[in-house]
Design an enzyme around this catalytic site. Structure first.
Site, PDB file in Angstrom:
ATOM      1  N   GLU A  49     -13.759   2.183  15.631  1.00  0.00           N
ATOM      2  CA  GLU A  49     -13.905   3.579  15.210  1.00  0.00           C
ATOM      3  C   GLU A  49     -15.360   4.019  15.102  1.00  0.00           C
ATOM      4  OE1 GLU A  49      -9.904   2.171  13.535  1.00  0.00           O
ATOM      5  OE2 GLU A  49     -11.954   1.371  13.644  1.00  0.00           O
ATOM      6  N   PHE A 111      -0.793   1.929   0.743  1.00  0.00           N
ATOM      7  CA  PHE A 111      -1.301   1.099   1.834  1.00  0.00           C
ATOM      8  C   PHE A 111      -2.197   1.939   2.750  1.00  0.00           C
ATOM      9  CE2 PHE A 111      -0.734  -0.629   6.209  1.00  0.00           C
ATOM     10  CZ  PHE A 111      -1.391  -1.832   6.027  1.00  0.00           C
ATOM     11  N   GLN A 112      -3.400   1.440   2.974  1.00  0.00           N
ATOM     12  CA  GLN A 112      -4.409   2.086   3.818  1.00  0.00           C
ATOM     13  C   GLN A 112      -4.727   3.514   3.347  1.00  0.00           C
ATOM     14  OE1 GLN A 112      -3.372   1.567   8.040  1.00  0.00           O
ATOM     15  NE2 GLN A 112      -4.502  -0.371   8.011  1.00  0.00           N
ATOM     16  N   LYS A 161       0.139  12.410   6.615  1.00  0.00           N
ATOM     17  CA  LYS A 161       1.145  12.215   7.666  1.00  0.00           C
ATOM     18  C   LYS A 161       2.304  13.200   7.549  1.00  0.00           C
ATOM     19  CE  LYS A 161       3.555   8.479  10.077  1.00  0.00           C
ATOM     20  NZ  LYS A 161       3.869   7.028  10.054  1.00  0.00           N
TER      21      LYS A 161
END
Length: 553
Positions: A49, A111-112, A161
């Site tokens: 990235e 998570f993340q 998301k």
């Protein structure tokens, strides 16, 4: 028309004129990548990235457009941070897009999940987290406007998301309303008049130009100003190419590793016209002695820069191109004086030069030969270190956006992914990354990207077996105590070939020209390992805390 948040994002990017995105997918960004699958946007899949951010940065600097990078949440987002900070320090227009956990999981250490808007708050011009799908189109439009206007810089958009996968009836809205954001345009007339009076009273003027000239597209106005006043022009590292390096009034770069004649001119001028600069410490040296005999006019679009590092006499806030035109409308041509003769004498007496004796390759020779083989028309990127300074000193930059380097942040690993972005933006042009054996290894995985997309980037490694600038400072300032600055490198030729690129190892002077010619003619990525003098130093050198007239070498 019913569209998902990701589809609205893609549509808004296309409306903003985006053609290319540099990115790396991951779980929370999958709705965006799914929408990309059906779009005609070019996506360049990098191998890290950080490479995406630097490639978007290089693309922006070469093209003048806004660069775009895309990553997933958590480590994907944090891997963009160095590239975002780099763009912020060098005022590069960039939009970074990150996936994020769904809104109902925010703040739960999911998570993340990282607070990427909080992390990047100090290193972005502005940033957003999209919490309502209805805001998607507006936010993208605002982000591109903020990134590209005023003093350019990076903007981040964080997209949960559930927002990217949600749906709504969507219709483009052409309105843009940012009442608190009004970048300055033309300068106040009273300040322009003060500047004109100071110019009229001066006898020994010098123009000191930076990256703002290039961002504003003001290189022609700068050249006209110099020729009207017969004022020599010295540029910062970021300003290289903003004034033709082969012009008789060019002084090249000033500062810590600038030309002797540029530094002497700044020390002895009676008027310093600073254009699109920020007076950074590598330029000024000891503040108390910087242009101490001069009245200073500072022209810049960012009012926060006025008096931040150096007290100026006439702060002129406005777009550089417009302000220079305001001045040019009322300036009369000057005739040559003893000042121009003095400058010419300094240039003759103190040229950039190096010891040509011996059989060992010298980095200066290689860069001069790259200049000769490309007729000064290549796009040059660099990593950070000694090779960066030699590239600034020994290549002739005659046009803007031809020198692309990490100035403010000094990011090792910048040059190669930036060169990929430059080559994507300028597919028909010759692109060179001038690198060191240390910094090239920080993002060398992007060889896979260059090979995969058939990008004929040329990498010229100045391999001296050291972290060169660290070693030089240890030699000059720490009694040659080379603590952790010597390093062993892989076989760069085999490494290049393993990725599918071409590799050359050059150890003799007579090999330099044919290898460069072969690389330029090749349509594949080429990595050249030039084995150079281990303890060659970048000179001149203004030690930290010293004035520009206290140069070594």
């Amino acid at each position: 028309m019913k569209m998902s948040g990701a589809q609205i994002l893609i549509d808004s990017l296309k409306e903003a004129g985006v053609e290319t995105i540099f990115g790396y997918p991951g779980g929370q960004a999958l709705p965006i990548y799914d929408a990309l699958y059906d779009s005609d946007l070019q996506h360049i899949l990098v191998r890290h990235e950080q490479g995406a951010a630097h490639a978007a940065d290089g693309y922006a600097r070469a093209s003048g457009k806004v660069g775009v990078c895309l990553a997933t949440s958590g480590p994907g987002a944090t891997n963009l941070v160095t590239g975002i900070a780099n763009a912020y320090m060098d005022s590069v227009p960039m939009v970074a897009i990150t996936g994020q956990v769904p809104t109902f999981l925010l703040g739960r250490d999911s998570f993340q999940e990282v607070d990427i808007t909080g992390i990047t708050l100090p290193i972005t011009k502005h940033n957003y987290i999209v919490k309502d799908i209805k805001d998607m189109g507006r936010i993208v439009k605002e982000a591109f406007y903020v990134a590209s206007t005023g003093r350019p810089g990076p903007v981040l958009i964080d997209i949960p998301k559930d927002i990217s996968s949600g749906e709504m009836d969507y219709e483009r809205n052409g309105c843009l309303n940012l009442p608190g954001y009004n970048p300055p345009r033309e300068a106040r007339e009273d300040l322009v008049n003060q500047a004109l009076r100071a110019i009229a009273e001066s006898r020994c003027p010098v123009i000191y130009a930076g990256g703002g000239v290039i961002s504003s597209g003001a290189h022609q106005e700068l050249k006209k100003l110099s020729e009207t006043l017969l004022a020599p022009v010295t540029v910062t590292l970021m300003g290289l190419g903003g004034f033709p390096g082969d012009h008789p009034l060019s002084l090249g770069m000033l500062g810590m590793h600038g030309s002797k004649y540029a530094n002497y001119a700044v020390c002895e001028c009676d008027l310093l016209i600073a254009v699109g600069v920020r007076f950074d410490d590598r330029v000024t040296g000891k503040i108390e002695s910087f242009a101490s005999n001069a009245k200073i006019i500072h022209i810049d679009i960012d009012p926060a820069e006025m008096g931040k590092n150096v007290q100026v006499d006439i702060p002129v806030t406005g777009d550089v191109k417009l302000v220079l035109n305001q001045l040019l409308e009322r300036l009369e041509a000057r005739i040559p004086t003893a000042w121009q003769e003095k400058i010419a004498a300094w240039k003759k007496e103190y040229p950039f030069d190096y010891d040509r004796t011996g059989e060992t390759l010298k980095p200066q020779q290689i860069i001069r030969e790259i200049d000769r083989q490309t007729s000064g028309q290549a796009r040059i990127t660099t990593e950070v270190g000694q090779h960066q300074m030699w590239a600034a000193q020994y290549y002739t930059y005659t046009k803007p956006r031809s020198f692309i380097s990490s100035g403010g942040l000094g990011t090792m690993g910048y040059g190669f992914p930036a060169a990929i972005g430059v080559q994507v933006a300028c597919p028909e042009e010759t692109v060179f990354d001038i690198a060191g054996d240390g910094s090239i290894q920080m993002n060398i995985q992007e060889l896979a990207t260059a090979v995969n997309y058939e990008l004929p980037v040329n990498v010229a490694i100045m391999n001296n077996g050291y972290l060169g600038m660290v070693r030089q400072w240890q030699e000059m300032l720490y009694n040659r105590r080379y603590s952790q600055s010597e390093m062993k490198s892989p076989d760069f030729v085999k490494l290049a070939e393993s990725y599918g690129a071409e590799g050359y190892r050059i150890t003799r002077k007579e090999e330099v020209t044919p290898v460069l010619q072969a690389a330029i003619q090749s349509r594949k990525p080429v990595l050249m390992d030039f084995v150079v003098e281990p303890e060659e130093n970048v000179l001149p050198f203004v030690p930290p805390g010293k004035g520009l007239n206290e140069m070594l070498g």
